[in-house]
Scaffold this motif. Structure first.
Motif, mmCIF file in Angstrom:
data_model
loop_
_atom_site.group_PDB
_atom_site.id
_atom_site.type_symbol
_atom_site.label_atom_id
_atom_site.label_comp_id
_atom_site.label_asym_id
_atom_site.label_seq_id
_atom_site.Cartn_x
_atom_site.Cartn_y
_atom_site.Cartn_z
ATOM 1 N N UNK A 150 0.845 -1.190 0.000
ATOM 2 C CA UNK A 150 0.000 0.000 0.000
ATOM 3 C C UNK A 150 0.880 1.240 0.000
ATOM 4 N N UNK A 151 0.727 2.071 -1.031
ATOM 5 C CA UNK A 151 1.531 3.294 -1.142
ATOM 6 C C UNK A 151 0.787 4.418 -0.439
ATOM 7 N N UNK A 152 1.369 4.923 0.647
ATOM 8 C CA UNK A 152 0.716 6.000 1.381
ATOM 9 C C UNK A 152 1.759 6.800 2.158
ATOM 10 N N UNK A 153 1.318 7.881 2.791
ATOM 11 C CA UNK A 153 2.217 8.722 3.576
ATOM 12 C C UNK A 153 2.609 8.013 4.868
ATOM 13 N N UNK A 154 3.786 8.333 5.379
ATOM 14 C CA UNK A 154 4.264 7.690 6.595
ATOM 15 C C UNK A 154 3.309 7.838 7.766
ATOM 16 N N UNK A 155 2.758 9.041 7.965
ATOM 17 C CA UNK A 155 1.873 9.263 9.106
ATOM 18 C C UNK A 155 0.538 8.537 8.950
ATOM 19 N N UNK A 156 0.224 8.111 7.733
ATOM 20 C CA UNK A 156 -1.053 7.457 7.442
ATOM 21 C C UNK A 156 -0.939 5.929 7.463
ATOM 22 N N UNK A 157 0.280 5.415 7.662
ATOM 23 C CA UNK A 157 0.531 3.983 7.507
ATOM 24 C C UNK A 157 -0.225 3.141 8.526
ATOM 25 N N UNK A 158 -0.157 3.501 9.801
ATOM 26 C CA UNK A 158 -0.785 2.669 10.839
ATOM 27 C C UNK A 158 -2.295 2.552 10.624
ATOM 28 N N UNK A 159 -2.945 3.679 10.400
ATOM 29 C CA UNK A 159 -4.399 3.648 10.243
ATOM 30 C C UNK A 159 -4.802 2.901 8.969
ATOM 31 N N UNK A 160 -4.019 3.059 7.902
ATOM 32 C CA UNK A 160 -4.309 2.330 6.664
ATOM 33 C C UNK A 160 -4.230 0.825 6.885
ATOM 34 N N UNK A 161 -3.176 0.373 7.552
ATOM 35 C CA UNK A 161 -3.025 -1.056 7.821
ATOM 36 C C UNK A 161 -4.135 -1.571 8.737
ATOM 37 N N UNK A 162 -4.504 -0.761 9.726
ATOM 38 C CA UNK A 162 -5.572 -1.186 10.635
ATOM 39 C C UNK A 162 -6.895 -1.355 9.913
ATOM 40 N N UNK A 163 -7.240 -0.387 9.052
ATOM 41 C CA UNK A 163 -8.515 -0.493 8.332
ATOM 42 C C UNK A 163 -8.454 -1.607 7.287
ATOM 43 N N UNK A 164 -7.281 -1.802 6.688
ATOM 44 C CA UNK A 164 -7.115 -2.909 5.739
ATOM 45 C C UNK A 164 -7.335 -4.240 6.458
ATOM 46 N N UNK A 165 -6.697 -4.415 7.596
ATOM 47 C CA UNK A 165 -6.820 -5.664 8.348
ATOM 48 C C UNK A 165 -8.254 -5.909 8.803
ATOM 49 N N UNK A 166 -8.990 -4.847 9.048
ATOM 50 C CA UNK A 166 -10.377 -4.970 9.484
ATOM 51 C C UNK A 166 -11.262 -5.583 8.396
#
Length: 219
Positions: A150-166
């Motif tokens: 997933x290509x995204x900003x560093x500060x957005x990485x945790x939330x992106x992974x969390x919503x992806x995993x959900x």
């Protein structure tokens, strides 16, 4: 009067110190935790799909990160999926109109990486959670995909992974291709906002109309 002045000065000094410590905490360790560096995709990592997360004004930096990573990748058959960002982007002479951000990214990717299969993931969304739902639906249709970056900003990485995993199939492993470096990755107001959104998600208020962007009704 003198004692009152001293108390006032001491209170101001304490408040300033607390503010400085808060800023240091946000810009330092709390910003680093958001970046999820243990989940960064290495240049030699094998992935089935590279997904460009919708980036609004940050999209150009995300495209640059995509370019850099793909130029070093060892798997030329990697598919490129693009989030369906419908906001207006740059003017296209070929189309004689402003392309959407997704269309612009599609044009960019097909021109720079003609050997890769490029597609826009279908779906309509207004926030990260609903974007990951759309991505999850696409993955359910492509059962062969086992690894995604997933290509995204560093500060957005945790939330992106969390919503992806959900929402995504548990069989798909996700990594991050971060957009670095940029001052936004440690801007205290951005970091504070991201942690507030993570707290909102933890309270299961992700799609609350007062706490999240909602899709605008079509005219």
């Amino acid at each position: 009067m003198t004692k009152t002045k001293h108390k006032c000065r001491n209170s101001i000094a304490i408040l300033l110190l607390a503010l400085l410590l808060s800023i240091a905490g946000l810009s330092g360790p709390m910003a680093t935790q958001l970046q999820m560096r243990s989940h960064w995709a290495q240049s030699a990592s094998h992935v089935d799909v590279v997904y460009l997360v919708c980036g609004a004004r940050a999209q150009q930096r995300r495209l640059q990160a995509l370019d850099t990573w793909l130029a070093q990748a060892t798997t030329p058959s990697t598919s490129i999926w693009i989030g369906n960002d419908t906001q207006n982007s740059l003017w296209s002479r070929a189309h004689q109109r402003n392309l959407t951000r997704a269309e612009w990214a599609y044009q960019h990717a097909t021109e720079h990486f003609p050997d890769h299969h490029v597609s826009i993931v279908p779906g309509s969304f207004s926030n990260t959670d609903s974007e990951m739902i759309a991505l999850a639906h696409a993955l359910q249709q492509e059962r062969h995909v086992k690894n995604i970056a997933l290509v995204t900003c560093g500060f957005h990485a945790r939330r992106t992974l969390q919503r992806f995993s959900k929402h995504a199939p548990v069989s798909v492993e996700a990594k991050i291709i971060p957009v670095l470096p940029h001052w936004e990755n440690r801007a205290p107001w951005i970091i504070a906002t991201e942690w507030a959104k993570i707290l909102r998600d933890g309270l299961r208020l992700t799609q609350h109309p007062w706490l999240s962007r909602q899709k605008q009704p079509e005219a």
